[in-house]
Design a protein around this motif. Structure first.
Motif, PDB file in Angstrom:
ATOM      1  N   THR A  53       0.697  -1.061  -0.144  1.00  0.00           N
ATOM      2  CA  THR A  53      -0.181  -0.370   0.088  1.00  0.00           C
ATOM      3  C   THR A  53       0.802   1.243   0.061  1.00  0.00           C
ATOM      4  O   THR A  53       0.750   1.759  -1.085  1.00  0.00           O
ATOM      5  CB  THR A  53      -0.649   0.039   1.406  1.00  0.00           C
ATOM      6  N   ASP A  54       1.898   1.292   1.057  1.00  0.00           N
ATOM      7  CA  ASP A  54       2.526   2.178   0.917  1.00  0.00           C
ATOM      8  C   ASP A  54       3.641   2.854  -0.171  1.00  0.00           C
ATOM      9  O   ASP A  54       3.848   3.817  -1.233  1.00  0.00           O
ATOM     10  CB  ASP A  54       4.035   2.797   2.286  1.00  0.00           C
ATOM     11  N   GLU A  55       3.429   1.508  -1.287  1.00  0.00           N
ATOM     12  CA  GLU A  55       4.736   1.752  -1.995  1.00  0.00           C
ATOM     13  C   GLU A  55       4.036   1.998  -2.934  1.00  0.00           C
ATOM     14  O   GLU A  55       4.270   2.891  -3.765  1.00  0.00           O
ATOM     15  CB  GLU A  55       5.044   0.240  -2.681  1.00  0.00           C
ATOM     16  N   LEU A  56       2.473   1.913  -3.330  1.00  0.00           N
ATOM     17  CA  LEU A  56       1.665   2.152  -4.294  1.00  0.00           C
ATOM     18  C   LEU A  56       1.801   3.966  -4.775  1.00  0.00           C
ATOM     19  O   LEU A  56       1.686   4.422  -5.023  1.00  0.00           O
ATOM     20  CB  LEU A  56       0.920   0.989  -4.736  1.00  0.00           C
ATOM     21  N   LEU A  57       1.480   3.822  -3.214  1.00  0.00           N
ATOM     22  CA  LEU A  57       0.758   5.309  -2.868  1.00  0.00           C
ATOM     23  C   LEU A  57       1.850   6.457  -3.490  1.00  0.00           C
ATOM     24  O   LEU A  57       1.667   7.689  -3.765  1.00  0.00           O
ATOM     25  CB  LEU A  57       0.465   5.507  -1.419  1.00  0.00           C
ATOM     26  N   ALA A  58       2.834   5.744  -2.760  1.00  0.00           N
ATOM     27  CA  ALA A  58       4.233   6.676  -3.311  1.00  0.00           C
ATOM     28  C   ALA A  58       4.560   6.765  -4.362  1.00  0.00           C
ATOM     29  O   ALA A  58       5.011   8.192  -5.171  1.00  0.00           O
ATOM     30  CB  ALA A  58       5.679   6.361  -2.700  1.00  0.00           C
ATOM     31  N   LEU A  59       3.842   6.226  -5.717  1.00  0.00           N
ATOM     32  CA  LEU A  59       4.070   6.230  -6.955  1.00  0.00           C
ATOM     33  C   LEU A  59       2.919   6.954  -7.233  1.00  0.00           C
ATOM     34  O   LEU A  59       3.042   6.871  -8.644  1.00  0.00           O
ATOM     35  CB  LEU A  59       3.984   4.014  -7.917  1.00  0.00           C
ATOM     36  N   MET A  60       2.609   6.728  -7.341  1.00  0.00           N
ATOM     37  CA  MET A  60       0.331   7.971  -7.637  1.00  0.00           C
ATOM     38  C   MET A  60       1.108   9.834  -7.972  1.00  0.00           C
ATOM     39  O   MET A  60       1.527   9.800  -6.941  1.00  0.00           O
ATOM     40  CB  MET A  60      -0.643   7.205  -6.681  1.00  0.00           C
ATOM     41  N   PRO A  61       0.115  10.134  -8.768  1.00  0.00           N
ATOM     42  CA  PRO A  61       0.450  11.267  -9.065  1.00  0.00           C
ATOM     43  C   PRO A  61      -0.363  12.282  -7.997  1.00  0.00           C
ATOM     44  O   PRO A  61      -1.028  11.557  -6.963  1.00  0.00           O
ATOM     45  CB  PRO A  61       0.085  11.469 -10.227  1.00  0.00           C
ATOM     46  N   GLU A  62      -0.047  13.352  -7.327  1.00  0.00           N
ATOM     47  CA  GLU A  62      -0.604  14.232  -6.396  1.00  0.00           C
ATOM     48  C   GLU A  62      -1.844  14.898  -7.112  1.00  0.00           C
ATOM     49  O   GLU A  62      -1.945  14.741  -7.967  1.00  0.00           O
ATOM     50  CB  GLU A  62       0.359  15.255  -6.384  1.00  0.00           C
ATOM     51  N   GLY A  63      -2.493  14.844  -6.105  1.00  0.00           N
ATOM     52  CA  GLY A  63      -3.630  15.404  -7.067  1.00  0.00           C
ATOM     53  C   GLY A  63      -4.870  14.166  -5.023  1.00  0.00           C
ATOM     54  O   GLY A  63      -4.726  14.227  -4.481  1.00  0.00           O
ATOM     55  N   PRO A  64      -6.345  14.973  -5.490  1.00  0.00           N
ATOM     56  CA  PRO A  64      -6.903  15.130  -4.511  1.00  0.00           C
ATOM     57  C   PRO A  64      -7.507  13.432  -4.574  1.00  0.00           C
ATOM     58  O   PRO A  64      -7.694  13.164  -6.097  1.00  0.00           O
ATOM     59  CB  PRO A  64      -7.693  16.134  -4.807  1.00  0.00           C
ATOM     60  N   ALA A  65      -8.257  13.081  -3.897  1.00  0.00           N
ATOM     61  CA  ALA A  65      -9.438  11.890  -3.497  1.00  0.00           C
ATOM     62  C   ALA A  65     -10.315  11.677  -4.908  1.00  0.00           C
ATOM     63  O   ALA A  65     -10.624  13.106  -4.667  1.00  0.00           O
ATOM     64  CB  ALA A  65      -9.786  11.356  -2.669  1.00  0.00           C
ATOM     65  N   LEU A  66     -11.032  11.078  -5.505  1.00  0.00           N
ATOM     66  CA  LEU A  66     -11.559  10.840  -6.828  1.00  0.00           C
ATOM     67  C   LEU A  66     -12.846  10.140  -6.075  1.00  0.00           C
ATOM     68  O   LEU A  66     -14.148  10.551  -7.622  1.00  0.00           O
ATOM     69  CB  LEU A  66     -10.512   9.870  -7.825  1.00  0.00           C
ATOM     70  N   TYR A  67     -12.723   9.402  -5.169  1.00  0.00           N
ATOM     71  CA  TYR A  67     -14.540   9.453  -4.185  1.00  0.00           C
ATOM     72  C   TYR A  67     -14.608   9.483  -2.982  1.00  0.00           C
ATOM     73  O   TYR A  67     -13.959   9.253  -2.495  1.00  0.00           O
ATOM     74  CB  TYR A  67     -14.075   7.343  -5.023  1.00  0.00           C
ATOM     75  N   PRO A  68     -15.781   9.923  -3.019  1.00  0.00           N
ATOM     76  CA  PRO A  68     -15.961  10.225  -1.576  1.00  0.00           C
ATOM     77  C   PRO A  68     -15.418   8.735  -0.798  1.00  0.00           C
ATOM     78  O   PRO A  68     -15.329   8.069  -1.002  1.00  0.00           O
ATOM     79  CB  PRO A  68     -16.884  10.207  -1.269  1.00  0.00           C
ATOM     80  N   ASP A  69     -14.867   9.413   0.754  1.00  0.00           N
ATOM     81  CA  ASP A  69     -14.923   8.954   1.923  1.00  0.00           C
ATOM     82  C   ASP A  69     -15.478   7.607   2.343  1.00  0.00           C
ATOM     83  O   ASP A  69     -17.134   8.187   2.085  1.00  0.00           O
ATOM     84  CB  ASP A  69     -14.367   9.364   2.733  1.00  0.00           C
ATOM     85  N   GLY A  70     -16.080   6.540   2.765  1.00  0.00           N
ATOM     86  CA  GLY A  70     -16.199   5.797   2.616  1.00  0.00           C
ATOM     87  C   GLY A  70     -17.009   4.647   1.324  1.00  0.00           C
ATOM     88  O   GLY A  70     -17.591   3.559   1.879  1.00  0.00           O
ATOM     89  N   VAL A  71     -16.727   5.273   0.740  1.00  0.00           N
ATOM     90  CA  VAL A  71     -16.769   4.186  -0.445  1.00  0.00           C
ATOM     91  C   VAL A  71     -15.788   3.406  -0.995  1.00  0.00           C
ATOM     92  O   VAL A  71     -15.024   3.532  -0.864  1.00  0.00           O
ATOM     93  CB  VAL A  71     -17.035   5.161  -2.195  1.00  0.00           C
ATOM     94  N   VAL A  72     -16.232   1.559  -0.690  1.00  0.00           N
ATOM     95  CA  VAL A  72     -15.335   0.854  -1.365  1.00  0.00           C
ATOM     96  C   VAL A  72     -15.231   0.403  -3.184  1.00  0.00           C
ATOM     97  O   VAL A  72     -14.755   0.177  -3.478  1.00  0.00           O
ATOM     98  CB  VAL A  72     -15.090  -0.026  -0.272  1.00  0.00           C
ATOM     99  N   THR A  73     -16.159   0.902  -3.675  1.00  0.00           N
ATOM    100  CA  THR A  73     -16.307   0.403  -4.779  1.00  0.00           C
ATOM    101  C   THR A  73     -17.366   1.036  -5.811  1.00  0.00           C
ATOM    102  O   THR A  73     -18.431   2.162  -5.071  1.00  0.00           O
ATOM    103  CB  THR A  73     -16.474  -0.767  -5.170  1.00  0.00           C
ATOM    104  N   ASP A  74     -17.174   1.220  -7.103  1.00  0.00           N
ATOM    105  CA  ASP A  74     -18.246   1.534  -7.732  1.00  0.00           C
ATOM    106  C   ASP A  74     -18.388   1.063  -8.597  1.00  0.00           C
ATOM    107  O   ASP A  74     -19.889   1.662  -9.586  1.00  0.00           O
ATOM    108  CB  ASP A  74     -17.558   2.658  -8.794  1.00  0.00           C
ATOM    109  N   GLU A  75     -19.000  -0.526  -8.110  1.00  0.00           N
ATOM    110  CA  GLU A  75     -19.533  -1.449  -8.569  1.00  0.00           C
ATOM    111  C   GLU A  75     -21.607  -0.997  -8.612  1.00  0.00           C
ATOM    112  O   GLU A  75     -21.222  -1.078  -7.115  1.00  0.00           O
ATOM    113  CB  GLU A  75     -19.017  -2.437  -8.453  1.00  0.00           C
ATOM    114  N   SER A  76     -22.364  -1.868  -9.077  1.00  0.00           N
ATOM    115  CA  SER A  76     -23.371  -0.650  -8.600  1.00  0.00           C
ATOM    116  C   SER A  76     -23.914  -2.478  -7.944  1.00  0.00           C
ATOM    117  O   SER A  76     -23.507  -3.118  -7.599  1.00  0.00           O
ATOM    118  CB  SER A  76     -24.567  -1.053 -10.189  1.00  0.00           C
TER     119      SER A  76
END
Length: 303
Positions: free
Chosen positions: A170-193
């Motif tokens: 998790t730490d390694e993947l986050l460090a590799l991500m571009p800087e920017g705000p969250a794309l989904y609201p807190d508490g959402v675990v999937t975009d599946e219907s």
């Protein structure tokens, strides 16, 4: 004034690639901390790009689970490979998975080489299933995987089952991500219907214990999900299990309907926590001849 590094928020997309059945969906569920993708020992269980969302103080990871890359034998197989291609072109990090107890083979080498086609994405290698492997196997696999490419940003052994080294990933993947705000609201675990998740849970229940030729032939469609009018504590779910041949229909139903009953009770056990009520599940099995090879049927079934 810029934020100090520890306050920088990062967010982005990662997908796991590898041969079928190397533990990609199990890893996604372990990271997200909730069952988002169905899992099965049958290869090619995943049929869609399913997004699981992981929130951390340092940012947000969106994990895209994809089908395993394989040599397609049907139109469905080709469409699954095409889906993987389109996902790989869009993600920030591609994580290549190899199980610790299996030697790296030609299929792994082919997939690792194919990552050249996605220069934008950073590449990470993961050795999965370390809980089921000896120390020697893990060391051997790490060396083999490391040698596959020169541009791995990290090579990480882990176990989705015990959770060992998941935090490192998790730490390694986050460090590799571009800087920017969250794309989904807190508490959402999937975009599946909800409907898609219900269909997948039923398909997973139907896959358990079936013979090898059947898994690819099973699709699930949902006719309706509705709270019972006279009892809001009960949700009615009507679903069709779709197979390709009459002989498969007989296998799914089982002698005197016993197998279908088992599928229903297995599915209900997972649907009730998801829907938050007791569930009445009506399952109907129907035949759509050779649907995996028929463009019209595939469209109708959502592929």
């Amino acid at each position: 004034m810029t934020d100090s590094p520890e306050h920088t928020s990062r967010s982005g997309f990662v997908t796991f690639v590898g041969r079928p059945n190397v533990g990609k969906s199990t890893l996604m569920n372990a990271l997200v901390g909730e069952k988002v993708a169905i899992t099965s020992e049958k290869p090619q269980t995943t049929r869609r790009a399913i997004r699981g969302i992981l929130n951390r103080p340092g940012g947000q990871l969106i994990v895209v689970d994809t089908p395993g890359i394989h040599r397609p034998r049907t139109l469905l197989g080709q469409r699954l490979n095409d889906l993987v291609e389109s996902v790989l072109g869009d993600v920030d990090v591609i994580a290549f998975c190899v199980p610790a107890q299996e030697k790296v083979g030609p299929g792994d080498r082919r997939i690792a080489e194919s990552l050249d086609g996605y220069p934008r994405a950073k590449k990470v290698a993961i050795v999965t299933k370390t809980d089921a492997s000896s120390h020697e196997q893990i060391m051997e696999r790490l060396l083999e995987v490391d040698a596959l490419r020169e541009d791995w940003a990290a090579v990480i052994p882990l176990s989705s089952i015990t959770g060992e080294r998941l935090d490192v990933l998790t730490d390694e993947l986050l460090a590799l991500m571009p800087e920017g705000p969250a794309l989904y609201p807190d508490g959402v675990v999937t975009d599946e219907s909800t409907e898609d998740r219900v269909a997948e849970i039923i398909r997973e229940a139907a896959l358990e214990g079936v013979r090898d030729e059947l898994p690819h032939s099973i699709a699930v469609t949902i006719s309706d999900i509705a709270p019972r009018e006279d009892n809001p504590e009960l949700t009615d779910v009507w679903a069709d299990l779709v197979v390709e041949r009459d002989s498969q229909k007989a296998i799914i139903i089982g002698r005197k309907g016993t197998r279908l009953k088992e599928v229903g009770s297995r599915a209900r056990a997972q649907l009730e926590p998801l829907l938050g009520t007791r569930v009445f599940l009506s399952l109907h099995v129907r035949v759509a001849k050779e649907w995996q090879r028929d463009p019209k049927q595939l469209r109708r079934l959502g592929f």
